[in-house]
Design a protein around this motif. Sequence first.
Motif, PDB file in Angstrom:
ATOM      1  N   LEU A  64       6.353  -3.590  -0.830  1.00 38.06           N
ATOM      2  CA  LEU A  64       5.686  -4.831  -0.436  1.00 38.06           C
ATOM      3  C   LEU A  64       6.429  -5.503   0.716  1.00 38.06           C
ATOM      4  N   LEU A  65       7.757  -5.501   0.596  1.00 38.10           N
ATOM      5  CA  LEU A  65       8.585  -6.153   1.613  1.00 38.10           C
ATOM      6  C   LEU A  65       8.388  -5.504   2.979  1.00 38.10           C
ATOM      7  N   ILE A  66       8.372  -4.160   2.990  1.00 41.40           N
ATOM      8  CA  ILE A  66       8.251  -3.477   4.272  1.00 41.40           C
ATOM      9  C   ILE A  66       6.860  -3.672   4.861  1.00 41.40           C
ATOM     10  N   VAL A  67       5.841  -3.573   3.993  1.00 44.48           N
ATOM     11  CA  VAL A  67       4.474  -3.723   4.492  1.00 44.48           C
ATOM     12  C   VAL A  67       4.240  -5.146   4.972  1.00 44.48           C
ATOM     13  N   SER A  68       4.685  -6.109   4.180  1.00 48.67           N
ATOM     14  CA  SER A  68       4.367  -7.492   4.533  1.00 48.67           C
ATOM     15  C   SER A  68       5.163  -7.944   5.742  1.00 48.67           C
ATOM     16  N   GLN A  69       6.323  -7.306   5.964  1.00 45.86           N
ATOM     17  CA  GLN A  69       7.119  -7.705   7.113  1.00 45.86           C
ATOM     18  C   GLN A  69       6.408  -7.355   8.418  1.00 45.86           C
ATOM     19  N   LEU A  87       3.129  -7.150   8.896  1.00 44.47           N
ATOM     20  CA  LEU A  87       1.958  -7.983   9.134  1.00 44.47           C
ATOM     21  C   LEU A  87       2.271  -9.449   8.893  1.00 44.47           C
ATOM     22  N   SER A  88       3.485  -9.735   8.486  1.00 45.79           N
ATOM     23  CA  SER A  88       3.945 -11.057   8.069  1.00 45.79           C
ATOM     24  C   SER A  88       2.943 -11.777   7.173  1.00 45.79           C
ATOM     25  N   ASN A  89       2.319 -11.063   6.284  1.00 49.41           N
ATOM     26  CA  ASN A  89       1.682 -11.719   5.140  1.00 49.41           C
ATOM     27  C   ASN A  89       1.668 -10.757   3.969  1.00 49.41           C
ATOM     28  N   ASP A  90       1.592 -11.318   2.773  1.00 47.93           N
ATOM     29  CA  ASP A  90       1.679 -10.448   1.604  1.00 47.93           C
ATOM     30  C   ASP A  90       0.386 -10.469   0.792  1.00 47.93           C
ATOM     31  N   GLU A  91      -0.745 -10.575   1.509  1.00 46.00           N
ATOM     32  CA  GLU A  91      -2.026 -10.492   0.812  1.00 46.00           C
ATOM     33  C   GLU A  91      -2.328  -9.032   0.496  1.00 46.00           C
ATOM     34  N   LEU A  92      -3.222  -8.856  -0.463  1.00 42.53           N
ATOM     35  CA  LEU A  92      -3.568  -7.498  -0.873  1.00 42.53           C
ATOM     36  C   LEU A  92      -4.210  -6.728   0.275  1.00 42.53           C
ATOM     37  N   TYR A  93      -4.973  -7.453   1.152  1.00 45.01           N
ATOM     38  CA  TYR A  93      -5.678  -6.709   2.199  1.00 45.01           C
ATOM     39  C   TYR A  93      -4.737  -6.098   3.221  1.00 45.01           C
ATOM     40  N   PHE A 134      -2.573  -4.190   2.482  1.00 46.03           N
ATOM     41  CA  PHE A 134      -2.332  -2.836   1.980  1.00 46.03           C
ATOM     42  C   PHE A 134      -3.498  -1.899   2.272  1.00 46.03           C
ATOM     43  N   GLN A 135      -4.573  -2.471   2.827  1.00 44.00           N
ATOM     44  CA  GLN A 135      -5.754  -1.633   3.033  1.00 44.00           C
ATOM     45  C   GLN A 135      -5.453  -0.494   3.995  1.00 44.00           C
ATOM     46  N   GLY A 136      -5.840   0.685   3.590  1.00 43.47           N
ATOM     47  CA  GLY A 136      -5.644   1.839   4.452  1.00 43.47           C
ATOM     48  C   GLY A 136      -4.182   2.169   4.707  1.00 43.47           C
ATOM     49  N   LEU A 137      -3.324   1.780   3.815  1.00 44.60           N
ATOM     50  CA  LEU A 137      -1.896   2.065   4.010  1.00 44.60           C
ATOM     51  C   LEU A 137      -1.673   3.571   4.082  1.00 44.60           C
ATOM     52  N   HIS A 138      -2.557   4.288   3.418  1.00 46.07           N
ATOM     53  CA  HIS A 138      -2.409   5.737   3.363  1.00 46.07           C
ATOM     54  C   HIS A 138      -2.536   6.360   4.760  1.00 46.07           C
ATOM     55  N   GLN A 139      -3.329   5.683   5.654  1.00 50.16           N
ATOM     56  CA  GLN A 139      -3.408   6.199   7.026  1.00 50.16           C
ATOM     57  C   GLN A 139      -2.235   5.732   7.867  1.00 50.16           C
ATOM     58  N   ARG A 140      -1.702   4.546   7.505  1.00 48.06           N
ATOM     59  CA  ARG A 140      -0.646   3.971   8.341  1.00 48.06           C
ATOM     60  C   ARG A 140       0.713   4.529   7.976  1.00 48.06           C
ATOM     61  N   SER A 141       0.928   4.798   6.694  1.00 48.03           N
ATOM     62  CA  SER A 141       2.183   5.400   6.280  1.00 48.03           C
ATOM     63  C   SER A 141       1.962   6.081   4.945  1.00 48.03           C
ATOM     64  N   PRO A 142       1.651   7.381   4.984  1.00 50.89           N
ATOM     65  CA  PRO A 142       1.372   8.099   3.735  1.00 50.89           C
ATOM     66  C   PRO A 142       2.537   8.003   2.752  1.00 50.89           C
ATOM     67  N   PHE A 143       3.756   7.949   3.302  1.00 49.41           N
ATOM     68  CA  PHE A 143       4.941   7.905   2.448  1.00 49.41           C
ATOM     69  C   PHE A 143       4.963   6.635   1.612  1.00 49.41           C
ATOM     70  N   LEU A 144       4.761   5.482   2.286  1.00 49.10           N
ATOM     71  CA  LEU A 144       4.771   4.209   1.573  1.00 49.10           C
ATOM     72  C   LEU A 144       3.634   4.158   0.564  1.00 49.10           C
ATOM     73  N   ALA A 145       2.461   4.651   0.977  1.00 46.25           N
ATOM     74  CA  ALA A 145       1.313   4.615   0.074  1.00 46.25           C
ATOM     75  C   ALA A 145       1.601   5.431  -1.173  1.00 46.25           C
ATOM     76  N   CYS A 146       2.233   6.576  -0.971  1.00 44.42           N
ATOM     77  CA  CYS A 146       2.553   7.438  -2.107  1.00 44.42           C
ATOM     78  C   CYS A 146       3.551   6.739  -3.031  1.00 44.42           C
ATOM     79  N   ALA A 147       4.592   6.111  -2.431  1.00 45.07           N
ATOM     80  CA  ALA A 147       5.602   5.424  -3.239  1.00 45.07           C
ATOM     81  C   ALA A 147       4.967   4.280  -4.023  1.00 45.07           C
TER      82      ALA A 147
END
Lengths: 490, 167
Positions: A361-366, A368-374, A376-389
């Motif tokens: 969450l910390l890495i993703v939200s940093q 986009l500087s927000n921690d909303e659920l959206y 995370f949308q399509g995280l699998h395309q942006r970083s398969p590793f993070l999405a898998c974790a």
Amino acid sequence: MLLADLFYPVNPLYLEFSVVLLGLALLVVEAFVPGCSKKALALIGVTGLLLILLATWLPWQPLDPSMASAHFYTWDALALFFKRFMIVMTILTMLMSLPFVPSIERSIPGEKSGSGVGEFFILPIFACASLMWLVSAVNFIMLFVSLECLSIVLYVAITYFRNDSKSLEAGTKYLILSALATGFLVYGIAWIFGTTGTMSINELSKAIAGLPLSSLTPLLFGIGLILVAFCFKIGAVPFQFWLPDVYQGAPTPITAFLSVASKAGGFVILLRLLEQLYTIPLLAKKMSVIVLALAVMTLLFGNLAAMAQSNMKRLLAYSSIAHTGYLLMAVVSIGAPLMGMAIQCYLAAYLLMTSLAFLVLLIVSQKLSNDELYSFQGLHQRSPFLACAMTIAMASLAGLPLTIGFIGKLFVFEVALQQRHYGLVVIGSISVVAGLYYYLKVVRAMYWQQPSEGAYPIVVSKKIGCLIGALAGGIVVLGIYPAPLFFLFK
Amino acid sequence: MQLTLFWIFSLLMILFALGVVSLRSPISCALSLVGSFLALAALFVTLDAFFIGIIQVLVAAGAVMVLFLFIIMLLNLQAEERRPVKLSAMVGAGAIIFCFIKLLAEVIAASPLLSRPIPLLQETATNDIAMIGTTLFRSFNLPFQIIGVLLLVATVGVVLLSRRTLK
């Protein structure tokens, strides 16, 4: 021989004091070494804590009962396990803070950039020391003092981003409500001391056994007040109102620390207290009704309220309430032979999966500087590793098989079944199903939804990648082969 | 005599405490808190705990509260605006307070502490400073050390949170 004499019957109090010394040394280095890199500071801290963690395996001896400190401090298996637990969580918090440094630098007002970053790594060390004292506390005074020490660190750490109104709001809420809870705690302690005449938690059952029946009312009143305070600390319904706001506003590594370490500390004390009270049959009946009601309310509220959340941190906050519910399920079953192990196992699992979830969450939200659920949308395309974790963390939080979260839940349900709490098990199962819904909502966002406009790929640095890999690997490996975990409980 | 004094000072303490919560101007609140502390100190003195009573006056009512007053005056805080009182909040708070006091009254009525004669203190409190010293540094050494860590952390925290803004 001489060396053995010097080191052998070592006083375990040195453990906590070495943690405090480490914190002091870092404070001094931070203040007086010009141009000292904050990362180096954090790494010294982590190394020091690792050494102390290794030192917990030294042959420490329980305190000599003639020592005055022995009335306050115990050295038993429960304390030892949770001391290691706290050190591990503090190390994780500090490592988690490393990728968080840019956010800290941005959010902290200071004469020169980068000032105030060092303390962000140092404060958790002091929190760790007070938690280590807390899990060893067998006296109400010790309990109160270490709890206050922890609270003061947390007040500062939660309010760390003074320019951010959310962090301020979280800090103020935590300050006021935590002070209120402390008031309940102290008042309860006063009533218990007034009726039993002892401050010792270990001798409580002996003192209660010698009391006339009419003393039971004031005693129960005191116990009730203390329970209120601890339900606040562990976030049990109906004392959970602070949790989502504080979790959302606090800096993310601190949220993870609050969610894992502070909760575990509350459970240790709750266990110690209830174990004493359960030896009195009359009290045991009343206590189990209360804890049962708390568990049911917490399970239902946490899981049902989490469903509607669209902010990731709030979702994790409600999920944390839900996990308090599962842990309370085990606490209800005090007396079952595996109860202690179930709680330890569940908390160990909780540590791994919550840290992983907050780290991602910390890495993703940093980015986009927000921690909303959206975000995370399509995280699998942006970083398969993070999405898998994140998928592994969510699966484990939901309690799916092949993850350590499953082992934890298995134990808790097993213990509840042993004590014939069938109704509770049914409610627990309902909440597991409800849990699946909101944990999988995150997975759905990552894999089945398109990334929002302007979302770009996230590159994870190698070191952080290793940390994420280690946590995710731990969750899966221990989920398939949990034997090393049980080795720790011995 | 002692009982009369107890009731007088406890009532004073509660009255001042109510003042802290209900008064609007920060200075009156702080002064009520001083009054409450002084009444508490008087209670300690009636219990023969002279040292704690004096320390209460010197440290809590004197040093800490004077500092507090200075800060309030320096910040030039205005009296809180009188916001419209929310009926639901008042009813809720009133109900909780009523329940708590009712519970407390029932507990006190049921408790044997009132009917039991309370033994007098063994030691005469003539040298209570020495007694407090030995208790604090010998038997309660460990919690005392932890308080030291607590104060250190609080100091660090204050420095951190009060840092000047870069603009």
